[in-house]
Enzyme design. Structure first.
Site, PDB file in Angstrom:
ATOM      1  CG  ASP A 159      -2.284   0.596   0.934  1.00 55.06           C
ATOM      2  OD1 ASP A 159      -2.321   1.807   0.682  1.00 55.06           O
ATOM      3  OD2 ASP A 159      -3.300  -0.116   0.965  1.00 55.06           O
ATOM      4  CG  HIS A 234      -5.261   3.898   0.805  1.00 55.25           C
ATOM      5  ND1 HIS A 234      -4.844   2.610   0.542  1.00 55.25           N
ATOM      6  CD2 HIS A 234      -6.511   3.994   0.297  1.00 55.25           C
ATOM      7  CE1 HIS A 234      -5.809   1.967  -0.103  1.00 55.25           C
ATOM      8  NE2 HIS A 234      -6.829   2.782  -0.264  1.00 55.25           N
ATOM      9  CB  SER A 574      -9.157   0.525  -0.231  1.00 50.62           C
ATOM     10  OG  SER A 574      -8.591   0.707  -1.495  1.00 50.62           O
TER      11      SER A 574
END
Length: 790
Positions: A159, A234, A574
């Site tokens: 990620d 994220h 996600s």
């Protein structure tokens, strides 16, 4: 092969080149890398044989490139990565002529561009049944207890990196690092080896593929770190969702308050940063970097990979796709790979990461909302959602439509959608503004209202956007309502000479119904690459998930937002992906002998298609959803612990799949590392031993074979029941199976027959095996084609 800027800077000799020599040297380097159409590509060579040392593999890459580029020096200069642990291949800068030449070399399976992939909690685990709501203790039958919270399973997260200071990476309850771990903590900008601990046991970063396509990362302009440190939030959000430690009092502005934790709280986390910003709006993750990270993770000792990233259709072939290739070889090593299905819904045939060895995850809601109501002057109340920390001071404000207070330089449409500079501050000041959702980010509209002097905002859906609403951490008092409520509010404003309203403070509401509901953005089937394989596989919580966050990224991501938060609420596949990765880690801890396919099967066949009203799960438009939305259903971790039967996939099953893809025999051997003997008759992907059954073009009759393995107690009998898809006759033989012992496998066949009036549209059903204790359900997806329409 990742950069190690922090350590390299300490040992690099100080050499001063003459200015002219330096200019010539830079010109040569520039020309060698960018001239003549040199672009980064991946050369895939298949499986790496364990008997061959990684250094020998690297040398063979140099030799192969040298034979094309003319010298070993040129080969080393062009090479970005050598993939030498889990599989064989390399990434390099090549011209079109070089690509043509490399493609002709024996043993090369594919050469493909360095494709870009996109980046696609306190309540969700309670909603999934892993803990009791009121007693704050684990169920006796909970997978958490049975797996000891996933202790010592290693989850590799690919990620945007990690914010290591977050309490979600605390190692207070964690023992010594497993001896089998071979990974490292690589230093870099604002990141040291000491940022890792017994919880966060590894951190690496990969940027060569990104820089080959985007030149060097501009740290100042993009605000990122040349290290494993996460600037966007994220990666921190996803990895902490999968395996974050227990953190009491986690919340966003006091909302969603509770104990945050990941799916496998005692598992270890290894971070592989592969995603980098292109601009302030999003990140990009290149195949060559992803492959390097998976290759290293296989060597390091990762047990489960979680990748909340992927590409949009048209999808590349499986062995021209970095994620699919890396996942294939990881699964060969017994590593579970979980990927997000994508956020391109509700358009059909948009699901990503569709290879059968990947667990592909869709996104759905949980039973918690962040409610903020609009109270009109006629005493009617409309419940919306928001995460705003701001409150109105008074109980009544003038309410106006944004198109009625537009700036003189703006047209009606831009004012209606509250675009930047579209509102007149003189007409807006002190009022609540009603804006329509669309085009620009929801929170950005609120900021436009705030800059114009508005006191609050009501955001409403256009008719085409339906009932799905989202909470945002607005910069002013604001709430988001659905299309019907928005229409009522607009009608009220138009009907009154002096319309007024109030926006109530946000409250956290638990136990809302219906839940789960599929997210409208969640990518849908059918599978655009191999239609005879159902994707997504499963759905999991992906709406409004609270998890750890980067402290250099604001909750909205807007330039005007300088707030720092430790936790943030995010939505997307996600967020759903790491939920499944965490549960897969629990299953791997509880059943260390299960293969990745067995874990996938357990998750799929125990999934539910019912919500908390015991009715069919709905889609984002609040219509009945189906397998193209949620795959086999919504994940049920505790039932997956004891699924009864599993559809395991042996090496022969994947061989069968490769045969159906019609690769040549030499490619099969290179990919798998062994001889593959394809059947003389044409192979059908429908016959792969998968937990779902899909036939995309059924003409007349087709027979499908499946094999199940008993993972429950022995001496048990399963009986089948069938829900037939409309227009399809389904029979199963034998209709009863008796298993004498655990580990015994039995096969059955499913006969599908289309009616003469077949519609040519997809239709859905399922078969279910029951023994009185277990329910093993597999969806059936069929598109019948009538003989006359062929």
């Amino acid at each position: 092969m990742e950069k190690t800027m922090g350590s390299a800077a300490l040992t690099k000799p100080s050499v001063q080149l003459p200015r002219v020599v330096l200019s010539v040297w830079l010109l040569l380097v520039c020309c060698s890398l960018t001239a003549f159409g040199m672009e980064s590509h991946i050369v895939y060579l298949g499986r790496r044989h364990e008997s061959i040392h990684p250094d020998v593999v690297v040398a063979s890459h140099h030799n192969m490139l040298a034979s094309v580029l003319g010298s070993t020096a040129a080969a080393k200069d062009a090479l970005l990565y050598s993939y030498k642990h889990g599989f064989n291949g390399f990434a390099a800068r090549l011209s079109s002529a070089h690509i043509s030449a490399v493609s002709q070399i024996p043993g090369v399976i594919s050469v493909f561009p360095n494709k870009r992939n996109n980046l696609l909690t306190t309540r969700s685990w309670e909603f999934l049944g892993l803990e009791k709501a009121n007693e704050n203790k684990v169920f006796e039958s909970s997978l958490w207890k049975k797996s000891n919270f996933g202790r010592d399973i290693i989850i590799g997260s690919l990620d945007t990196g990690v914010w290591p200071e977050s309490e979600s990476y605390s190692d207070d309850l964690i023992g010594t690092i497993p001896r089998r771990w071979k990974g490292s903590c690589i230093p870099g900008t604002a990141f040291n080896a000491t940022n890792c601990n017994r919880k966060l046991i590894g951190a690496r970063y990969y940027i060569k593929g990104y820089e080959a396509e985007n030149h060097h990362l501009n740290l100042t302009a993009l605000g990122d770190f040349l290290s494993p440190r996460d600037s966007s939030g994220h990666g921190t959000h996803t990895s902490s969702t999968a395996a974050g430690s227990f953190v009491q009092g986690a919340n966003l502005f006091g909302l969603g308050n509770g104990t945050a934790k990941g799916g496998a709280p005692l598992s270890r986390i290894a971070v592989y940063k592969v995603c980098w910003p292109r601009d302030s709006k999003g990140g990009e993750c290149y195949d060559s970097d992803i492959l390097a990270a998976i290759d290293q993770g296989i060597h390091d000792g990762v047990d489960v990979f979680t990748l909340s990233l992927g590409s949009s259709p048209p999808l590349p072939e499986f062995f021209e796709d970095g994620i699919a290739i890396g996942a294939f070889h990881a699964v060969q090593k017994g590593i579970v790979v979980v990927c997000a299905g994508g956020n391109d819904g509700p358009t059909p045939a948009t699901v990503a990461n569709t290879s059968p060895w990947i667990i592909t995850v869709a996104a759905s809601s949980i039973d918690r909302i962040f409610a903020s109501s609009v109270v009109l002057g006629n005493n009617k109340t409309y419940v919306g959602q928001s995460l705003s920390e701001h409150r109105l001071k008074n109980k009544i404000y003038d309410l106006v439509l944004s198109e009625d207070v537009g700036a003189a330089t703006a047209n009606k449409t831009s004012s209606k959608l509250c675009f930047s500079d579209s509102l007149d501050p003189k007409k807006v000041k002190g009022k609540i503004i009603v804006c329509q959702r669309g085009i620009t980010p929801r929170a950005a509209k609120g900021n436009v209202v705030k800059l114009a002097g508005g006191s609050g905002m009501v955001l409403y859906n256009a008719p085409s956007q339906g009932d799905e609403i989202f909470p945002d951490a607005h910069l002013l008092p604001a709430t988001h309502v659905n299309a019907k409520d928005g229409s009522d509010i607009v009608a009220y404003v138009k009907s009154k000479s002096k319309p007024v309203a109030y926006i109530s403070p946000v409250t956290t509401v638990k136990g809302s119904k219906p839940a789960p509901v599929m997210a409208s953005f969640s990518s849908q089937g059918p599978n655009s690459l191999t239609p005879d394989l159902l994707k997504p596989d499963i759905t999991a919580p992906g709406l409004d998930i609270l998890a750890a966050y980067s402290e250099v990224s604001s909750p909205t991501g807007l330039p005007a937002d300088n707030r720092v938060v430790h936790f943030n609420v995010e939505s997307g596949t996600s967020m759903a992906c790491p939920h499944v990765a965490g549960i897969a880690a629990l299953l791997k801890a509880h059943h260390p002998d299960w293969s990745p396919a067995a874990i996938k099967s357990a998750l799929m066949t125990t999934g539910t298609h019912l919500d908390n009203r015991r009715k069919e799960i709905l889609n984002g438009s609040f219509q009945t959803a189906g397998p193209f939305n949620y795959g086999a259903g919504h994940i049920d971790p505790n039932k997956a612990t004891d699924p009864g039967l599993v559809y395991d996939a042996t090496t022969e099953d994947y061989d069968y799949f490769l045969c159906a893809l019609k690769y040549n025999q030499s490619s099969y051997k290179s990919i798998t590392g062994r001889e593959v003997h394809c059947p003389k008759s044409a192979s059908s992907i429908s016959n792969m031993n998968y937990p779902s059954i899909t036939v995309s073009n059924l003409v007349g009759t087709q027979t499908i074979k499946r094999t199940v393995t008993n993972v429950g107690a022995g001496n048990t009998t399963y009986n089948v029941s069938i829900k037939m898809p409309r227009g399809i006759s389904v029979s199963v033989h034998p209709p009863q199976m008796h298993f004498l012992f655990k580990g015994e496998s039995k096969s059955f066949v499913v006969k599908l027959q289309a009616s003469r009036t077949a519609s040519g549209r997809y239709t859905f059903g399922h078969i279910t095996w029951r023994d009185g204790r277990h329910t093993v359900r597999s969806p059936i997806v069929v598109r019948p084609i009538s003989t006359g329409s062929r």
